[in-house]
Design a protein around this motif. Structure first.
Motif, short mmCIF file in Angstrom:
data_model
loop_
_atom_site.label_atom_id
_atom_site.label_comp_id
_atom_site.label_asym_id
_atom_site.label_seq_id
_atom_site.Cartn_x
_atom_site.Cartn_y
_atom_site.Cartn_z
N LEU A 109 0.71 -1.14 0.17
CA LEU A 109 -0.02 -0.01 0.01
C LEU A 109 0.98 1.14 -0.10
N THR A 110 0.46 2.28 -1.10
CA THR A 110 1.41 3.53 -0.94
C THR A 110 0.29 4.60 -1.12
N PHE A 111 0.52 5.37 0.27
CA PHE A 111 -0.13 6.54 0.23
C PHE A 111 0.43 7.89 -0.12
N PHE A 112 -0.28 8.91 -0.69
CA PHE A 112 0.44 10.01 -1.31
C PHE A 112 -0.35 11.12 -0.84
N THR A 113 0.22 12.37 -0.84
CA THR A 113 -0.28 13.64 -0.69
C THR A 113 0.57 14.55 -1.24
N GLY A 114 -0.27 15.77 -1.77
CA GLY A 114 0.46 16.78 -2.44
C GLY A 114 0.15 18.13 -2.46
N VAL A 115 0.70 19.19 -2.77
CA VAL A 115 0.16 20.65 -2.71
C VAL A 115 0.86 21.31 -3.87
N ALA A 116 -0.09 22.20 -4.59
CA ALA A 116 0.69 22.92 -5.72
C ALA A 116 0.64 24.47 -5.46
N SER A 117 1.42 25.14 -6.02
CA SER A 117 1.56 26.69 -5.67
C SER A 117 0.23 27.40 -5.90
N ASN A 118 -0.73 26.92 -6.68
CA ASN A 118 -1.92 27.34 -6.73
C ASN A 118 -2.95 27.18 -5.48
N GLY A 119 -2.41 26.41 -4.53
CA GLY A 119 -2.97 26.12 -3.33
C GLY A 119 -3.90 24.62 -3.48
N GLU A 120 -3.89 24.23 -4.73
CA GLU A 120 -4.50 22.86 -4.75
C GLU A 120 -3.65 21.74 -3.88
N ALA A 121 -4.62 20.87 -3.31
CA ALA A 121 -3.86 19.76 -2.57
C ALA A 121 -4.89 18.60 -3.10
N TRP A 122 -3.99 17.43 -2.74
CA TRP A 122 -4.59 16.14 -3.13
C TRP A 122 -4.11 15.17 -2.45
N VAL A 123 -4.88 14.00 -2.14
CA VAL A 123 -4.29 12.88 -1.47
C VAL A 123 -4.92 11.66 -2.28
N GLY A 124 -4.27 10.35 -1.98
CA GLY A 124 -4.78 9.31 -2.41
C GLY A 124 -3.89 7.99 -2.09
N TYR A 125 -4.22 7.02 -2.48
CA TYR A 125 -3.57 5.60 -2.42
C TYR A 125 -3.37 4.71 -3.64
N THR A 126 -2.55 3.99 -3.58
CA THR A 126 -2.20 2.97 -4.73
C THR A 126 -2.17 1.33 -3.97
N ARG A 127 -2.81 0.42 -4.36
CA ARG A 127 -2.71 -0.87 -3.68
C ARG A 127 -2.28 -1.96 -4.64
N ARG A 128 -1.39 -2.57 -4.60
CA ARG A 128 -0.91 -3.54 -5.49
C ARG A 128 -1.46 -4.88 -4.98
N VAL A 129 -2.09 -5.65 -5.67
CA VAL A 129 -2.50 -6.91 -5.60
C VAL A 129 -2.09 -7.72 -6.67
N GLY A 130 -1.12 -8.68 -6.78
CA GLY A 130 -0.56 -9.18 -7.89
C GLY A 130 0.14 -8.28 -8.94
N TRP A 131 -0.28 -8.62 -10.17
CA TRP A 131 0.16 -7.79 -11.28
C TRP A 131 -0.83 -6.61 -11.30
N THR A 132 -1.83 -6.26 -10.48
CA THR A 132 -2.92 -5.22 -10.43
C THR A 132 -2.59 -4.27 -9.64
N THR A 133 -3.04 -2.68 -9.92
CA THR A 133 -2.95 -1.94 -8.83
C THR A 133 -4.49 -1.14 -8.83
N ILE A 134 -4.81 -0.99 -7.52
CA ILE A 134 -6.16 -0.23 -7.59
C ILE A 134 -5.70 1.09 -6.84
N ASN A 135 -6.05 2.20 -7.63
CA ASN A 135 -5.75 3.36 -7.59
C ASN A 135 -6.89 4.51 -7.16
N ARG A 136 -6.73 5.33 -6.06
CA ARG A 136 -7.79 6.16 -5.80
C ARG A 136 -7.38 7.42 -5.42
N PHE A 137 -7.73 8.54 -6.02
CA PHE A 137 -7.20 10.13 -5.32
C PHE A 137 -8.35 10.98 -5.58
#
Length: 125
Positions: free
Chosen positions: A79-107
């Motif tokens: 499982l990988t969690f990520f957070t980010g921010v941009a100079s225009n004030g936008e922020a984001w969060v999400g995760y990627t989960r590996r299951v075998g050869w597949t990744t399930i992604n959400r942000f």
């Protein structure tokens, strides 16, 4: 905007997973050291990836939007969690989960973009 975020997310995911592929001259011009990869693409976008243990620090400049951004990815097993921010004030969060050869992604982002998608090494995203 949703497509832009999906492409941005995927491009970083693939560049992190396959650092060597990011050095193909037609994709981007990159410089690499032991822990740092810095690239500039043909459109003038720039980014760097710094690895410290199980954490990745991403920094970049998006030429079209004229904005700087930063993202931190923390990996815990499959499982990988990520957070980010941009100079225009936008922020984001999400995760990627590996299951075998597949990744399930959400942000989701403060700009209203969100997505959930699955990628496979065999069929793509």
């Amino acid at each position: 905007m949703n497509r832009t975020w999906k492409c941005l997310f995927l491009s970083f995911g693939f560049s992190i997973a396959h650092v060597a592929s990011a050095q193909i001259p037609t994709l981007a011009s990159c410089t690499r050291s032991a822990n740092l990869l810095a690239c500039v693409d043909a459109d003038g976008n720039a980014y760097s990836v710094n690895t410290v243990g199980n954490t990745l620090y991403l920094r970049g400049f998006e030429k079209e939007g004229r904005r700087y951004w930063a993202q931190t990815n923390s990996r815990f097993g499959q499982l990988t969690f990520f957070t980010g921010v941009a100079s225009n004030g936008e922020a984001w969060v999400g995760y990627t989960r590996r299951v075998g050869w597949t990744t399930i992604n959400r942000f989701s982002s403060s700009g209203g973009s969100s997505a959930k998608f699955t990628c496979s090494r065999l069929t793509g995203c």
